[in-house]
Scaffold this motif. Structure first.
Motif, PDB file in Angstrom:
ATOM      1  N   LEU A  42       0.847  -1.193   0.000  1.00 30.62           N
ATOM      2  CA  LEU A  42       0.000   0.000   0.000  1.00 30.62           C
ATOM      3  C   LEU A  42       0.883   1.244   0.000  1.00 30.62           C
ATOM      4  CD1 LEU A  42      -2.673  -1.336   2.436  1.00 30.62           C
ATOM      5  CD2 LEU A  42      -3.141  -0.459   0.139  1.00 30.62           C
ATOM      6  N   PRO A  43       0.330   2.395  -0.418  1.00 30.01           N
ATOM      7  CA  PRO A  43       1.134   3.619  -0.441  1.00 30.01           C
ATOM      8  C   PRO A  43       1.612   3.995   0.968  1.00 30.01           C
ATOM      9  CG  PRO A  43      -0.945   3.934  -1.617  1.00 30.01           C
ATOM     10  CD  PRO A  43      -1.036   2.620  -0.914  1.00 30.01           C
ATOM     11  N   GLN A  44       2.730   4.703   1.036  1.00 36.08           N
ATOM     12  CA  GLN A  44       3.228   5.251   2.297  1.00 36.08           C
ATOM     13  C   GLN A  44       2.373   6.458   2.685  1.00 36.08           C
ATOM     14  OE1 GLN A  44       6.326   4.083   3.931  1.00 36.08           O
ATOM     15  NE2 GLN A  44       5.727   2.355   2.634  1.00 36.08           N
ATOM     16  N   LEU A  45       2.284   6.721   3.977  1.00 36.62           N
ATOM     17  CA  LEU A  45       1.494   7.858   4.469  1.00 36.62           C
ATOM     18  C   LEU A  45       1.932   9.187   3.855  1.00 36.62           C
ATOM     19  CD1 LEU A  45       0.904   7.395   8.295  1.00 36.62           C
ATOM     20  CD2 LEU A  45      -0.820   7.912   6.557  1.00 36.62           C
ATOM     21  N   ASP A  46       3.228   9.303   3.560  1.00 38.01           N
ATOM     22  CA  ASP A  46       3.725  10.583   3.043  1.00 38.01           C
ATOM     23  C   ASP A  46       3.637  10.684   1.521  1.00 38.01           C
ATOM     24  OD1 ASP A  46       5.658   8.791   2.347  1.00 38.01           O
ATOM     25  OD2 ASP A  46       7.335   9.866   3.292  1.00 38.01           O
ATOM     26  N   ASP A  47       2.961   9.737   0.891  1.00 35.03           N
ATOM     27  CA  ASP A  47       2.738   9.810  -0.565  1.00 35.03           C
ATOM     28  C   ASP A  47       1.774  10.972  -0.827  1.00 35.03           C
ATOM     29  OD1 ASP A  47       1.547   9.433  -3.125  1.00 35.03           O
ATOM     30  OD2 ASP A  47       2.037   7.297  -3.060  1.00 35.03           O
ATOM     31  N   PRO A  48       2.201  12.005  -1.537  1.00 36.17           N
ATOM     32  CA  PRO A  48       1.347  13.192  -1.660  1.00 36.17           C
ATOM     33  C   PRO A  48       0.030  12.932  -2.401  1.00 36.17           C
ATOM     34  CG  PRO A  48       3.293  13.368  -3.071  1.00 36.17           C
ATOM     35  CD  PRO A  48       3.485  12.144  -2.220  1.00 36.17           C
ATOM     36  N   GLU A  49       0.007  11.959  -3.269  1.00 34.79           N
ATOM     37  CA  GLU A  49      -1.213  11.691  -4.034  1.00 34.79           C
ATOM     38  C   GLU A  49      -2.076  10.623  -3.370  1.00 34.79           C
ATOM     39  OE1 GLU A  49       0.819  10.595  -7.611  1.00 34.79           O
ATOM     40  OE2 GLU A  49       0.503  12.563  -8.537  1.00 34.79           O
ATOM     41  N   CYS A  50      -1.447   9.620  -2.812  1.00 36.10           N
ATOM     42  CA  CYS A  50      -2.201   8.435  -2.393  1.00 36.10           C
ATOM     43  C   CYS A  50      -1.929   7.993  -0.958  1.00 36.10           C
ATOM     44  CB  CYS A  50      -1.921   7.286  -3.366  1.00 36.10           C
ATOM     45  SG  CYS A  50      -2.459   7.672  -5.056  1.00 36.10           S
ATOM     46  N   GLY A  51      -1.303   8.866  -0.155  1.00 35.09           N
ATOM     47  CA  GLY A  51      -1.062   8.519   1.241  1.00 35.09           C
ATOM     48  C   GLY A  51      -2.348   8.216   2.001  1.00 35.09           C
TER      49      GLY A  51
END
Ligand SMILES: [Ca+2]
Ligand SMILES: [Ca+2]
Length: 237
Positions: free
Chosen positions: A33-42
């Motif tokens: 899953l995306p990382q929390l700090d992913d600007p688009e999908c966190g």
């Protein structure tokens, strides 16, 4: 994939919408899953890539790998699409120049947008199949002869034999399902930002079934039985 040569380079486009079978195979690889700090999908860090199978327009019949493997995967949001494409070594379709995102407010003309380029055969066609309207060519609402779009569902990819083009080997570049694009705005939180989708669906009338058809009213987190995607990729040198 289909190789598309442009005046200045080349890119590749999936020949069909991503199918339930393709997507299920990817899911079984347990993608991260995306990382929390992913600007688009966190916002999906504690979510799931499973297509939604309840509520809204989505039900269990929309993700049935056993019985409907060749249907386009639907009920997936923009982040699911982004991550699938990345996971199989491709990317979401975007800009003809460089393959990156397209400005949300930039006109997505054939020379700007990969999907429009492919659909129109490099700006030569209004429809993937040519320049004459034909409601039986691609899977729009009237493909089944009845004006009942919201009751309809996607068909297996390549069902509409008249919907090949704008280059040989490309199918359903308009109709069947809308296709997520790498073009989102930056207003508000990431999941509420609007992202573009291309080409119309089984739900839509003929005005949405042209190569320049673009819908900009889906949020990044939205899913529905009429929204899917295909991937693009850079051409090998
Ligand atoms: Ca119909
Ligand atoms: Ca389509």
């Amino acid at each position: 994939m289909v190789l598309i040569q442009t005046a200045t380079g080349a890119f590749c486009v999936d020949s069909t919408e991503v199918t339930v079978k393709h997507y299920d195979t990817w899911l079984s690889s347990s993608p991260k899953l995306p990382q929390l700090d992913d600007p688009e999908c966190g916002w999906k860090a504690s979510g799931t890539y499973l297509p939604r199978t309840s509520e809204g327009t989505c039900g269990p019949e929309h993700f049935d790998p056993k019985n409907k493997p060749d249907h386009p995967v639907v009920c997936v949001d923009w982040c699911d699409a982004r991550q699938y494409c990345k996971g199989v070594g491709k990317r979401l379709c975007g800009a003809v120049e460089g393959g990156g995102p397209i400005g949300f407010d930039q006109p997505k003309t054939w020379d700007v947008d990969e999907l429009t380029y492919a659909c129109s055969g490099g700006g030569k066609r209004i429809y993937p199949h040519g320049n004459s309207p034909d409601e039986k060519a691609c899977v729009g609402d009237l493909y089944d002869g009845v004006d009942d779009g919201e009751m309809d569902n996607a068909l297996p990819v390549k069902s509409a034999i008249g919907c090949e083009g704008g280059l040989p080997g490309l199918h359903d570049m308009v109709g069947n399902v809308w296709e997520w694009q790498n073009s989102c705005n930056t207003l508000g939180i990431a999941q509420e930002q609007m992202c573009g989708a291309h080409g119309g669906s089984f739900w839509d009338d003929q005005s949405s079934l042209v190569c320049t058809s673009m819908y900009k009213g889906f949020t990044r987190k939205l899913d529905g039985k009429n929204i899917g995607f295909r991937c693009c990729a850079d051409a090998l040198p």
